[in-house]
Motif scaffolding. Structure first.
Motif, PDB file in Angstrom:
ATOM      1  N   LEU A   1      27.554  -6.582  27.852  1.00 63.15           N
ATOM      2  CA  LEU A   1      26.663  -5.785  28.686  1.00 63.15           C
ATOM      3  C   LEU A   1      26.561  -6.350  30.101  1.00 63.15           C
ATOM      4  O   LEU A   1      26.633  -5.616  31.087  1.00 63.15           O
ATOM      5  N   ILE A   2      26.398  -7.666  30.206  1.00 65.43           N
ATOM      6  CA  ILE A   2      26.240  -8.293  31.528  1.00 65.43           C
ATOM      7  C   ILE A   2      27.520  -8.165  32.345  1.00 65.43           C
ATOM      8  O   ILE A   2      27.505  -7.718  33.504  1.00 65.43           O
ATOM      9  N   LEU A   3      28.638  -8.552  31.763  1.00 64.96           N
ATOM     10  CA  LEU A   3      29.911  -8.520  32.496  1.00 64.96           C
ATOM     11  C   LEU A   3      30.304  -7.095  32.843  1.00 64.96           C
ATOM     12  O   LEU A   3      30.758  -6.811  33.966  1.00 64.96           O
ATOM     13  N   GLY A   4      30.130  -6.170  31.886  1.00 67.29           N
ATOM     14  CA  GLY A   4      30.490  -4.784  32.139  1.00 67.29           C
ATOM     15  C   GLY A   4      29.694  -4.190  33.281  1.00 67.29           C
ATOM     16  O   GLY A   4      30.242  -3.466  34.120  1.00 67.29           O
ATOM     17  N   PHE A   5      28.407  -4.500  33.349  1.00 60.59           N
ATOM     18  CA  PHE A   5      27.562  -3.944  34.403  1.00 60.59           C
ATOM     19  C   PHE A   5      27.949  -4.485  35.775  1.00 60.59           C
ATOM     20  O   PHE A   5      28.135  -3.720  36.726  1.00 60.59           O
ATOM     21  N   PHE A   6      28.100  -5.795  35.878  1.00 64.56           N
ATOM     22  CA  PHE A   6      28.306  -6.392  37.199  1.00 64.56           C
ATOM     23  C   PHE A   6      29.715  -6.178  37.749  1.00 64.56           C
ATOM     24  O   PHE A   6      29.889  -6.026  38.957  1.00 64.56           O
ATOM     25  N   ILE A   7      30.728  -6.146  36.888  1.00 61.97           N
ATOM     26  CA  ILE A   7      32.071  -5.893  37.433  1.00 61.97           C
ATOM     27  C   ILE A   7      32.219  -4.430  37.820  1.00 61.97           C
ATOM     28  O   ILE A   7      33.022  -4.091  38.698  1.00 61.97           O
ATOM     29  N   SER A   8      31.436  -3.553  37.194  1.00 65.54           N
ATOM     30  CA  SER A   8      31.499  -2.134  37.541  1.00 65.54           C
ATOM     31  C   SER A   8      30.745  -1.849  38.827  1.00 65.54           C
ATOM     32  O   SER A   8      31.243  -1.147  39.711  1.00 65.54           O
ATOM     33  N   ILE A   9      29.545  -2.395  38.960  1.00 65.34           N
ATOM     34  CA  ILE A   9      28.724  -2.098  40.136  1.00 65.34           C
ATOM     35  C   ILE A   9      29.313  -2.732  41.403  1.00 65.34           C
ATOM     36  O   ILE A   9      28.983  -2.336  42.518  1.00 65.34           O
TER      37      ILE A   9
ATOM     38  N   ALA B   1      29.156  -0.811  30.949  1.00 67.78           N
ATOM     39  CA  ALA B   1      28.719  -2.005  30.231  1.00 67.78           C
ATOM     40  C   ALA B   1      28.603  -1.738  28.736  1.00 67.78           C
ATOM     41  O   ALA B   1      29.077  -2.534  27.908  1.00 67.78           O
ATOM     42  N   PHE B   2      27.984  -0.614  28.381  1.00 61.73           N
ATOM     43  CA  PHE B   2      27.798  -0.283  26.968  1.00 61.73           C
ATOM     44  C   PHE B   2      29.137  -0.069  26.264  1.00 61.73           C
ATOM     45  O   PHE B   2      29.380  -0.619  25.182  1.00 61.73           O
ATOM     46  N   MET B   3      30.024   0.711  26.900  1.00 67.71           N
ATOM     47  CA  MET B   3      31.299   1.017  26.249  1.00 67.71           C
ATOM     48  C   MET B   3      32.246  -0.177  26.263  1.00 67.71           C
ATOM     49  O   MET B   3      33.081  -0.324  25.358  1.00 67.71           O
ATOM     50  N   MET B   4      32.133  -1.046  27.267  1.00 69.16           N
ATOM     51  CA  MET B   4      32.964  -2.241  27.258  1.00 69.16           C
ATOM     52  C   MET B   4      32.548  -3.166  26.114  1.00 69.16           C
ATOM     53  O   MET B   4      33.395  -3.823  25.499  1.00 69.16           O
ATOM     54  N   THR B   5      31.245  -3.196  25.838  1.00 64.97           N
ATOM     55  CA  THR B   5      30.773  -3.973  24.691  1.00 64.97           C
ATOM     56  C   THR B   5      31.339  -3.415  23.392  1.00 64.97           C
ATOM     57  O   THR B   5      31.769  -4.175  22.516  1.00 64.97           O
ATOM     58  N   ILE B   6      31.356  -2.086  23.269  1.00 65.15           N
ATOM     59  CA  ILE B   6      31.963  -1.447  22.096  1.00 65.15           C
ATOM     60  C   ILE B   6      33.439  -1.829  21.997  1.00 65.15           C
ATOM     61  O   ILE B   6      33.955  -2.129  20.911  1.00 65.15           O
ATOM     62  N   GLY B   7      34.121  -1.837  23.161  1.00 65.12           N
ATOM     63  CA  GLY B   7      35.528  -2.204  23.176  1.00 65.12           C
ATOM     64  C   GLY B   7      35.778  -3.641  22.760  1.00 65.12           C
ATOM     65  O   GLY B   7      36.764  -3.940  22.066  1.00 65.12           O
ATOM     66  N   LEU B   8      34.897  -4.549  23.168  1.00 63.19           N
ATOM     67  CA  LEU B   8      35.032  -5.951  22.772  1.00 63.19           C
ATOM     68  C   LEU B   8      34.810  -6.127  21.272  1.00 63.19           C
ATOM     69  O   LEU B   8      35.522  -6.889  20.613  1.00 63.19           O
ATOM     70  N   PHE B   9      33.813  -5.420  20.741  1.00 60.40           N
ATOM     71  CA  PHE B   9      33.604  -5.456  19.290  1.00 60.40           C
ATOM     72  C   PHE B   9      34.842  -4.954  18.552  1.00 60.40           C
ATOM     73  O   PHE B   9      35.222  -5.484  17.505  1.00 60.40           O
ATOM     74  N   ARG B  10      35.450  -3.912  19.098  1.00 62.56           N
ATOM     75  CA  ARG B  10      36.651  -3.355  18.466  1.00 62.56           C
ATOM     76  C   ARG B  10      37.774  -4.386  18.413  1.00 62.56           C
ATOM     77  O   ARG B  10      38.496  -4.509  17.415  1.00 62.56           O
TER      78      ARG B  10
ATOM     79  N   PRO C   1      41.837  -5.448  36.544  1.00 65.38           N
ATOM     80  CA  PRO C   1      42.360  -6.798  36.259  1.00 65.38           C
ATOM     81  C   PRO C   1      41.397  -7.653  35.446  1.00 65.38           C
ATOM     82  O   PRO C   1      41.820  -8.405  34.559  1.00 65.38           O
ATOM     83  N   PHE C   2      40.093  -7.530  35.748  1.00 67.30           N
ATOM     84  CA  PHE C   2      39.114  -8.334  35.007  1.00 67.30           C
ATOM     85  C   PHE C   2      39.051  -7.894  33.552  1.00 67.30           C
ATOM     86  O   PHE C   2      39.028  -8.721  32.637  1.00 67.30           O
ATOM     87  N   MET C   3      39.026  -6.588  33.312  1.00 66.49           N
ATOM     88  CA  MET C   3      38.955  -6.089  31.940  1.00 66.49           C
ATOM     89  C   MET C   3      40.204  -6.468  31.146  1.00 66.49           C
ATOM     90  O   MET C   3      40.111  -6.847  29.976  1.00 66.49           O
TER      91      MET C   3
END
Length: 261
Positions: A87-95, A129-138, A185-187
């Motif tokens: 959640l944290i990484l997804g939010f800040f790299i997106s914004i 952030a939410f969907m990146m977290t889902i992706g990491l869980f996957r 690149p970060f993702m």
């Protein structure tokens, strides 16, 4: 220096074709008026140099950080840690994505403030952030990617029923803007880092695939959900461009540079 030269070559391969095409059109069927052609050439030069420097920094900085973070997230073996960091990484790299900032400002201007740039930035970043977290869980639990996409796009199509054409277009533009030179690149590095703890290299490569696609769908979902609460009233406006504001080809650049910096 070798890394910078490689990035410069990559940028040239991307920018030169469209630059050459515009030059050909200028001297044939669609000449640019007045000093616009000089501005275009100088702007193309700035894009080439600026992107090369930017991607050089991404390659030696962001990519390494993403790899290290991905490995530590997976090594923690904690659901809460994966959730919080995603959640944290997804939010800040997106914004922080420049493409998304530009889109948010343009949408705010075109809609006469009906969709404020700050609201769009935050909503899209939360969705990412939410969907990146889902992706990491996957990746961690090796859940089939096709099942994730089936659920995601089923939700998108259901939400689209209650959305206007304008809002639907903004949602997909927001998704495209989040796949920029900083976010992707970060993702990719993050996904590689998380999947690298799997000792089967072939399986790790397959597991790391798809994080960008899953995360970018969060932008679509975020904007469509925003539309459920705000509606599409007031989404009207125009984007005015005063091409005659400057008489010198270089003054627009010198006037804009302090603001951009």
């Amino acid at each position: 220096m070798e890394v910078f030269i490689d990035k410069l070559k990559e940028v040239l391969q991307s920018v030169l074709p469209i630059t050459i095409l515009v030059i050909i059109l200028h001297f044939t069927i669609a000449p640019l008026p007045g000093i616009e052609f000089s501005r275009f050439l100088f702007g193309a030069l700035l894009i080439i140099m600026g992107l090369a420097v930017f991607l050089f920094g991404v390659d030696i900085g962001i990519t390494s950080i993403g790899n290290y973070l991905g490995k530590e997230i997976a090594r923690s073996n904690s659901l809460k840690f994966v959730l919080v960091m995603g959640l944290i990484l997804g939010f800040f790299i997106s914004i922080a994505e420049p493409d998304l900032i530009i889109l948010a400002n343009q949408v705010s201007e075109v809609t006469d403030g009906a969709i404020p740039s700050t609201v769009l930035l935050v909503v899209v970043s939360v969705g990412i952030a939410f969907m990146m977290t889902i992706g990491l869980f996957r990746i961690v639990y090796r859940y089939p990617l096709r099942n994730i996409f089936f659920v995601i796009y089923t939700l998108i199509f259901l939400l689209a029923i209650f959305s206007s054409n304008d809002l639907f277009a903004i949602a997909f533009d927001a998704s495209g803007s989040t796949t920029g030179a900083l976010t992707v690149p970060f993702m990719l590095a993050l996904a590689t880092g998380v999947a690298s703890l799997n000792h089967d290299s072939k399986s790790a490569e397959i597991d790391s695939f798809g994080l960008v696609g899953v995360a970018s769908s969060g932008a679509i979902l975020g904007v469509l959900i925003l539309g459920l609460f705000t509606g599409d009233s007031g989404i009207t406006g125009t984007l005015s461009v005063d091409v005659g504001a400057y008489t010198s080809w270089v003054v627009p650049f010198t006037d804009t540079l302090p603001h951009m910096a």
